[in-house]
Design a protein around this motif. Structure first.
Motif, PDB file in Angstrom:
ATOM      1  N   MET A 104       0.833  -1.205   0.000  1.00 38.34           N
ATOM      2  CA  MET A 104       0.000   0.000   0.000  1.00 38.34           C
ATOM      3  C   MET A 104       0.870   1.259   0.000  1.00 38.34           C
ATOM      4  SD  MET A 104      -3.349  -0.962   2.332  1.00 38.34           S
ATOM      5  CE  MET A 104      -2.453  -1.045   3.859  1.00 38.34           C
ATOM      6  N   GLN A 105       1.942   1.236   0.764  1.00 36.95           N
ATOM      7  CA  GLN A 105       2.855   2.387   0.784  1.00 36.95           C
ATOM      8  C   GLN A 105       3.475   2.610  -0.588  1.00 36.95           C
ATOM      9  OE1 GLN A 105       5.627   1.327   3.873  1.00 36.95           O
ATOM     10  NE2 GLN A 105       4.125   1.601   5.521  1.00 36.95           N
ATOM     11  N   GLN A 106       3.902   1.534  -1.220  1.00 37.23           N
ATOM     12  CA  GLN A 106       4.531   1.645  -2.537  1.00 37.23           C
ATOM     13  C   GLN A 106       3.550   2.193  -3.575  1.00 37.23           C
ATOM     14  OE1 GLN A 106       6.009  -2.347  -3.187  1.00 37.23           O
ATOM     15  NE2 GLN A 106       7.989  -1.889  -2.266  1.00 37.23           N
ATOM     16  N   LEU A 107       2.313   1.731  -3.538  1.00 36.57           N
ATOM     17  CA  LEU A 107       1.338   2.188  -4.527  1.00 36.57           C
ATOM     18  C   LEU A 107       0.976   3.650  -4.318  1.00 36.57           C
ATOM     19  CD1 LEU A 107       1.023  -0.550  -5.836  1.00 36.57           C
ATOM     20  CD2 LEU A 107      -1.451  -0.269  -5.714  1.00 36.57           C
ATOM     21  N   GLN A 108       0.909   4.083  -3.083  1.00 32.57           N
ATOM     22  CA  GLN A 108       0.621   5.491  -2.834  1.00 32.57           C
ATOM     23  C   GLN A 108       1.761   6.378  -3.327  1.00 32.57           C
ATOM     24  OE1 GLN A 108      -0.548   4.749   1.463  1.00 32.57           O
ATOM     25  NE2 GLN A 108      -2.024   6.333   0.962  1.00 32.57           N
ATOM     26  N   GLN A 109       2.966   5.850  -3.288  1.00 34.95           N
ATOM     27  CA  GLN A 109       4.109   6.599  -3.805  1.00 34.95           C
ATOM     28  C   GLN A 109       4.124   6.630  -5.328  1.00 34.95           C
ATOM     29  OE1 GLN A 109       7.395   4.566  -1.997  1.00 34.95           O
ATOM     30  NE2 GLN A 109       7.051   5.441   0.034  1.00 34.95           N
ATOM     31  N   ARG A 110       3.622   5.557  -5.946  1.00 39.26           N
ATOM     32  CA  ARG A 110       3.650   5.439  -7.403  1.00 39.26           C
ATOM     33  C   ARG A 110       2.475   6.129  -8.089  1.00 39.26           C
ATOM     34  NH1 ARG A 110       4.412  -0.860  -8.769  1.00 39.26           N
ATOM     35  NH2 ARG A 110       4.065  -0.048 -10.884  1.00 39.26           N
TER      36      ARG A 110
END
Length: 262
Positions: free
Chosen positions: A71-77
């Motif tokens: 979830m953290q990675q997708l919010q960054q992407r």
């Protein structure tokens, strides 16, 4: 498989379906597994609002960490992605306590509680979906949804649309690599996360996904007698599970009243 072409096709399909349904976007339950990771990235690539929900219920620590990392990675992407954590453990514990029965008298109690976890998550996804005008987006793949029925009826099987249900588990892994899903998720052993102790999908079904995909490919044009050894064993497993799952995928039976009785 032409992974990039398949990705583009699914993303366009998701955008078209959302437009026809007059929905704003998508809500997806994130488990820390490969299927929800792939589906959430596909939804995010539409550019439409995409809400990721982590819904832990007595979850294993490694599942929680992978879900949160994804979830953290997708919010960054993706700027269109938001995420939230709804800890359903207290709710589930209360449900289990309020419905305590004699475990010795009911052999299916553990499975009933496991399925209750999945159904509780479905209720939560639809709650947030309705709040925000989002479609509950399924994460089931072809072998699970149409082969062996490895999903909970009215649980993770209760969705508005299924973007990867025509892809085998093997093909989902191909998409995961093309979509840059975190390596920890790609390498994680598949599990449904519905038990207090770790139970892998293979342990529960008795066969690996590649084995079951093979059986699905030769079924129903063959019988178990056509094979021997491990192939015969896997075919029998698939046949048993496939027959047992029909109530999950067939329309609800309706008792038709003869006109003369009306």
């Amino acid at each position: 498989m032409q992974a990039q072409a398949v990705i583009e096709h699914i993303v366009n399909w998701l955008k078209d379906y959302a437009a026809q349904a007059r929905a704003k976007g998508f809500v997806i339950g994130i488990s820390g597994g490969i299927d929800s990771a792939v589906v959430s990235i596909l939804a995010a690539k539409t550019g439409l609002p995409t809400l990721l929900l982590e819904l832990p219920i007595r979850q294993q620590a490694d599942q929680v960490s992978r879900a949160q990392l994804h979830m953290q990675q997708l919010q960054q992407r993706f700027a269109n992605v938001s995420a939230a954590r709804v800890d359903l453990t207290p709710t589930f514990n209360q449900f289990a306590a309020d419905n305590e029965v004699d475990g010795n008298a009911f052999t299916n109690k553990a499975l009933a509680l496991a399925n209750a976890r999945s159904r509780l998550r479905m209720v939560t996804l639809y709650y947030y979906g309705q709040l925000h005008g989002l479609l509950v987006t399924g994460t089931g793949n072809k072998i699970e949804d149409f082969g062996v029925g490895f999903f909970t009826k009215y649980g993770d099987g209760g969705v508005d649309l299924s973007p990867i249900a025509d892809l085998t588990k093997t093909q989902v892994y191909e998409l995961a690599a093309a979509l840059d899903v975190d390596v920890s998720i790609q390498k994680a052993v598949p599990t449904d996360g519905l038990w207090d102790e770790e139970r892998t999908d293979e342990q529960q079904m008795g066969a690996t996904y590649p084995e079951l995909e093979w059986a699905m490919g030769v079924y129903p044009d063959h019988t178990a007698a056509d094979f021997s050894g491990r192939e015969q064993e896997v075919f029998q497993i698939y046949d048993r599970l496939h027959r047992a799952m029909q109530h999950k995928v067939n329309p609800i039976p309706v008792c038709v009243i003869p006109q003369a009785l009306l």
